[in-house]
Design a protein around this motif. Sequence first.
Motif, PDB file in Angstrom:
ATOM      1  N   SER A   6       0.845  -1.193   0.000  1.00  0.00           N
ATOM      2  CA  SER A   6       0.000   0.000   0.000  1.00  0.00           C
ATOM      3  C   SER A   6       0.881   1.242   0.000  1.00  0.00           C
ATOM      4  O   SER A   6       2.066   1.181   0.382  1.00  0.00           O
ATOM      5  CB  SER A   6      -0.908   0.027   1.236  1.00  0.00           C
ATOM      6  OG  SER A   6      -1.989  -0.855   1.091  1.00  0.00           O
ATOM      7  N   ASN A  29     -11.331  -0.989   8.829  1.00  0.00           N
ATOM      8  CA  ASN A  29     -10.781  -2.339   8.900  1.00  0.00           C
ATOM      9  C   ASN A  29      -9.723  -2.384  10.000  1.00  0.00           C
ATOM     10  O   ASN A  29      -8.544  -2.190   9.746  1.00  0.00           O
ATOM     11  CB  ASN A  29     -10.175  -2.719   7.534  1.00  0.00           C
ATOM     12  CG  ASN A  29      -9.600  -4.129   7.524  1.00  0.00           C
ATOM     13  OD1 ASN A  29      -9.872  -4.923   8.413  1.00  0.00           O
ATOM     14  ND2 ASN A  29      -8.807  -4.434   6.515  1.00  0.00           N
ATOM     15  N   HIS A  32      -8.022   1.169  13.852  1.00  0.00           N
ATOM     16  CA  HIS A  32      -6.810   1.871  14.278  1.00  0.00           C
ATOM     17  C   HIS A  32      -6.735   3.267  13.671  1.00  0.00           C
ATOM     18  O   HIS A  32      -7.283   3.527  12.602  1.00  0.00           O
ATOM     19  CB  HIS A  32      -5.569   1.054  13.864  1.00  0.00           C
ATOM     20  CG  HIS A  32      -5.548   0.681  12.414  1.00  0.00           C
ATOM     21  ND1 HIS A  32      -6.469  -0.198  11.878  1.00  0.00           N
ATOM     22  CD2 HIS A  32      -4.742   1.068  11.384  1.00  0.00           C
ATOM     23  CE1 HIS A  32      -6.215  -0.341  10.585  1.00  0.00           C
ATOM     24  NE2 HIS A  32      -5.191   0.422  10.256  1.00  0.00           N
ATOM     25  N   LYS A  37      -4.022   5.857   3.216  1.00  0.00           N
ATOM     26  CA  LYS A  37      -3.237   4.917   2.413  1.00  0.00           C
ATOM     27  C   LYS A  37      -4.161   3.884   1.785  1.00  0.00           C
ATOM     28  O   LYS A  37      -5.342   3.787   2.161  1.00  0.00           O
ATOM     29  CB  LYS A  37      -2.197   4.191   3.268  1.00  0.00           C
ATOM     30  CG  LYS A  37      -2.834   3.306   4.326  1.00  0.00           C
ATOM     31  CD  LYS A  37      -1.930   2.197   4.740  1.00  0.00           C
ATOM     32  CE  LYS A  37      -2.461   1.407   5.918  1.00  0.00           C
ATOM     33  NZ  LYS A  37      -3.852   0.981   5.880  1.00  0.00           N
ATOM     34  N   GLY A  38      -3.613   3.103   0.860  1.00  0.00           N
ATOM     35  CA  GLY A  38      -4.391   2.013   0.289  1.00  0.00           C
ATOM     36  C   GLY A  38      -3.564   1.167  -0.650  1.00  0.00           C
ATOM     37  O   GLY A  38      -2.414   1.512  -0.981  1.00  0.00           O
ATOM     38  N   HIS A  39      -4.161   0.073  -1.086  1.00  0.00           N
ATOM     39  CA  HIS A  39      -3.441  -0.896  -1.916  1.00  0.00           C
ATOM     40  C   HIS A  39      -3.112  -0.335  -3.305  1.00  0.00           C
ATOM     41  O   HIS A  39      -3.925   0.370  -3.904  1.00  0.00           O
ATOM     42  CB  HIS A  39      -4.281  -2.159  -2.084  1.00  0.00           C
ATOM     43  CG  HIS A  39      -4.390  -2.963  -0.836  1.00  0.00           C
ATOM     44  ND1 HIS A  39      -5.437  -2.846   0.054  1.00  0.00           N
ATOM     45  CD2 HIS A  39      -3.559  -3.896  -0.321  1.00  0.00           C
ATOM     46  CE1 HIS A  39      -5.255  -3.679   1.064  1.00  0.00           C
ATOM     47  NE2 HIS A  39      -4.120  -4.325   0.873  1.00  0.00           N
ATOM     48  N   GLU A  53      -5.581   7.402  -3.283  1.00  0.00           N
ATOM     49  CA  GLU A  53      -6.149   7.024  -1.991  1.00  0.00           C
ATOM     50  C   GLU A  53      -6.536   8.255  -1.163  1.00  0.00           C
ATOM     51  O   GLU A  53      -7.557   8.245  -0.473  1.00  0.00           O
ATOM     52  CB  GLU A  53      -5.176   6.134  -1.222  1.00  0.00           C
ATOM     53  CG  GLU A  53      -5.078   4.724  -1.792  1.00  0.00           C
ATOM     54  CD  GLU A  53      -6.327   3.878  -1.535  1.00  0.00           C
ATOM     55  OE1 GLU A  53      -7.111   4.213  -0.644  1.00  0.00           O
ATOM     56  OE2 GLU A  53      -6.502   2.880  -2.255  1.00  0.00           O
ATOM     57  N   GLU A  57     -10.279   8.596   0.022  1.00  0.00           N
ATOM     58  CA  GLU A  57     -10.593   8.459   1.455  1.00  0.00           C
ATOM     59  C   GLU A  57     -11.029   9.771   2.104  1.00  0.00           C
ATOM     60  O   GLU A  57     -11.869   9.764   3.006  1.00  0.00           O
ATOM     61  CB  GLU A  57      -9.392   7.889   2.212  1.00  0.00           C
ATOM     62  CG  GLU A  57      -9.124   6.428   1.860  1.00  0.00           C
ATOM     63  CD  GLU A  57      -8.038   5.781   2.701  1.00  0.00           C
ATOM     64  OE1 GLU A  57      -8.036   4.547   2.779  1.00  0.00           O
ATOM     65  OE2 GLU A  57      -7.179   6.492   3.259  1.00  0.00           O
ATOM     66  N   TYR A  74       4.521  -4.611   8.133  1.00  0.00           N
ATOM     67  CA  TYR A  74       3.854  -5.305   9.231  1.00  0.00           C
ATOM     68  C   TYR A  74       3.033  -6.467   8.672  1.00  0.00           C
ATOM     69  O   TYR A  74       2.913  -6.618   7.458  1.00  0.00           O
ATOM     70  CB  TYR A  74       2.973  -4.349  10.060  1.00  0.00           C
ATOM     71  CG  TYR A  74       1.892  -3.625   9.282  1.00  0.00           C
ATOM     72  CD1 TYR A  74       2.137  -2.371   8.731  1.00  0.00           C
ATOM     73  CD2 TYR A  74       0.624  -4.172   9.101  1.00  0.00           C
ATOM     74  CE1 TYR A  74       1.162  -1.691   8.028  1.00  0.00           C
ATOM     75  CE2 TYR A  74      -0.363  -3.502   8.405  1.00  0.00           C
ATOM     76  CZ  TYR A  74      -0.092  -2.257   7.867  1.00  0.00           C
ATOM     77  OH  TYR A  74      -1.064  -1.584   7.168  1.00  0.00           O
ATOM     78  N   PRO A  76      -0.644  -7.745   8.439  1.00  0.00           N
ATOM     79  CA  PRO A  76      -2.056  -7.392   8.691  1.00  0.00           C
ATOM     80  C   PRO A  76      -2.895  -8.591   9.089  1.00  0.00           C
ATOM     81  O   PRO A  76      -3.938  -8.441   9.714  1.00  0.00           O
ATOM     82  CB  PRO A  76      -2.530  -6.808   7.360  1.00  0.00           C
ATOM     83  CG  PRO A  76      -1.641  -7.421   6.328  1.00  0.00           C
ATOM     84  CD  PRO A  76      -0.322  -7.668   6.997  1.00  0.00           C
ATOM     85  N   LYS A  82       2.996  -6.990   4.742  1.00  0.00           N
ATOM     86  CA  LYS A  82       2.547  -5.803   3.999  1.00  0.00           C
ATOM     87  C   LYS A  82       3.579  -4.694   4.098  1.00  0.00           C
ATOM     88  O   LYS A  82       3.991  -4.325   5.200  1.00  0.00           O
ATOM     89  CB  LYS A  82       1.216  -5.342   4.590  1.00  0.00           C
ATOM     90  CG  LYS A  82       0.607  -4.127   3.924  1.00  0.00           C
ATOM     91  CD  LYS A  82      -0.828  -3.986   4.385  1.00  0.00           C
ATOM     92  CE  LYS A  82      -1.507  -2.807   3.749  1.00  0.00           C
ATOM     93  NZ  LYS A  82      -2.927  -2.745   4.128  1.00  0.00           N
ATOM     94  N   GLU A 102     -14.687   3.086   4.317  1.00  0.00           N
ATOM     95  CA  GLU A 102     -13.346   2.733   4.820  1.00  0.00           C
ATOM     96  C   GLU A 102     -12.872   3.573   6.001  1.00  0.00           C
ATOM     97  O   GLU A 102     -11.899   3.216   6.653  1.00  0.00           O
ATOM     98  CB  GLU A 102     -12.316   2.841   3.677  1.00  0.00           C
ATOM     99  CG  GLU A 102     -12.539   1.771   2.617  1.00  0.00           C
ATOM    100  CD  GLU A 102     -11.412   1.701   1.598  1.00  0.00           C
ATOM    101  OE1 GLU A 102     -10.354   2.283   1.838  1.00  0.00           O
ATOM    102  OE2 GLU A 102     -11.631   1.051   0.567  1.00  0.00           O
ATOM    103  N   TYR A 120      -0.119   2.690  16.305  1.00  0.00           N
ATOM    104  CA  TYR A 120       1.034   1.787  16.184  1.00  0.00           C
ATOM    105  C   TYR A 120       2.367   2.534  16.283  1.00  0.00           C
ATOM    106  O   TYR A 120       2.523   3.616  15.694  1.00  0.00           O
ATOM    107  CB  TYR A 120       0.970   1.033  14.851  1.00  0.00           C
ATOM    108  CG  TYR A 120      -0.144   0.022  14.832  1.00  0.00           C
ATOM    109  CD1 TYR A 120      -0.045  -1.159  15.563  1.00  0.00           C
ATOM    110  CD2 TYR A 120      -1.314   0.256  14.132  1.00  0.00           C
ATOM    111  CE1 TYR A 120      -1.075  -2.087  15.585  1.00  0.00           C
ATOM    112  CE2 TYR A 120      -2.353  -0.669  14.139  1.00  0.00           C
ATOM    113  CZ  TYR A 120      -2.222  -1.837  14.867  1.00  0.00           C
ATOM    114  OH  TYR A 120      -3.244  -2.745  14.892  1.00  0.00           O
ATOM    115  N   ASN A 122       5.200   1.937  14.848  1.00  0.00           N
ATOM    116  CA  ASN A 122       5.901   2.197  13.581  1.00  0.00           C
ATOM    117  C   ASN A 122       5.333   3.435  12.885  1.00  0.00           C
ATOM    118  O   ASN A 122       6.072   4.189  12.244  1.00  0.00           O
ATOM    119  CB  ASN A 122       5.893   0.954  12.670  1.00  0.00           C
ATOM    120  CG  ASN A 122       4.529   0.341  12.468  1.00  0.00           C
ATOM    121  OD1 ASN A 122       3.530   0.841  12.992  1.00  0.00           O
ATOM    122  ND2 ASN A 122       4.454  -0.727  11.709  1.00  0.00           N
ATOM    123  N   ASP A 123       4.033   3.672  13.020  1.00  0.00           N
ATOM    124  CA  ASP A 123       3.455   4.900  12.473  1.00  0.00           C
ATOM    125  C   ASP A 123       3.936   6.123  13.263  1.00  0.00           C
ATOM    126  O   ASP A 123       4.164   7.197  12.691  1.00  0.00           O
ATOM    127  CB  ASP A 123       1.922   4.824  12.493  1.00  0.00           C
ATOM    128  CG  ASP A 123       1.373   3.880  11.430  1.00  0.00           C
ATOM    129  OD1 ASP A 123       2.106   3.571  10.458  1.00  0.00           O
ATOM    130  OD2 ASP A 123       0.220   3.440  11.557  1.00  0.00           O
TER     131      ASP A 123
END
Length: 137
Positions: A6, A29, A32, A37-39, A53, A57, A74, A76, A82, A102, A120, A122-123
Amino acid sequence: MKKEKSCGALVYHTDSKGQVTYLLIQHKNGGHWAFTKGHVEGQESEAETALREIQEEVQLQVDLDQGFRHLTTYSPKPGVTKDVIYFVAQSQSQTVKTQVEEVLAYAWLPFDQALAQLSYPNDQAILSAAHDYLSKK
Ligand SMILES: Nc1ncnc2c1ncn2[C@@H]1O[C@H](COP(=O)(O)OP(=O)(O)OP(=O)(O)OP(=O)(O)OC[C@H]2O[C@@H](n3cnc4c(N)ncnc43)[C@H](O)[C@@H]2O)[C@@H](O)[C@H]1O
């Protein structure tokens, strides 16, 4: 191990007094708090995915800065790894229209509050790196 990718951005706004706020969204989803972001779809570039995205969004037009590019990885779900690439992106507007399928909620927050709101570590590390990058720009 299945791989996913993503792309997104840390969207920020600078007001007339120079105060910077960051846009966080609560993802449906997982529930959190993180960034937009997105795929990656088809043959899109990373920047194209991030811009699409953000548009989907939160419906913001942004200036994407690819001088900041950070990767976080990470799992998912079990059996999936991912990679997420983040840029920074400046928005002139704070008027957000969220994609209800979303996004549960959003918030524009100054650095310290955004750091506390993120779900998180890492974020949080990426936000700290972006804040440092923008303060030297
Ligand atoms: N390969 C694919 N291509 C296209 N569409 C696909 C796809 N696979 C699934 N989809 C679907 O597309 C929709 C979302 O599309 P997108 O909007 O394109 O996807 P995304 O934001 O990158 O991720 P997603 O919402 O799936 O989950 P996230 O990693 O944040 O969160 C997932 C889990 O990871 C956890 N997580 C999130 N961020 C984390 C972090 N930084 N560190 C550790 N765990 C984290 C969360 O808590 C949560 O439990 C979903 O409906 C999804 O089902």
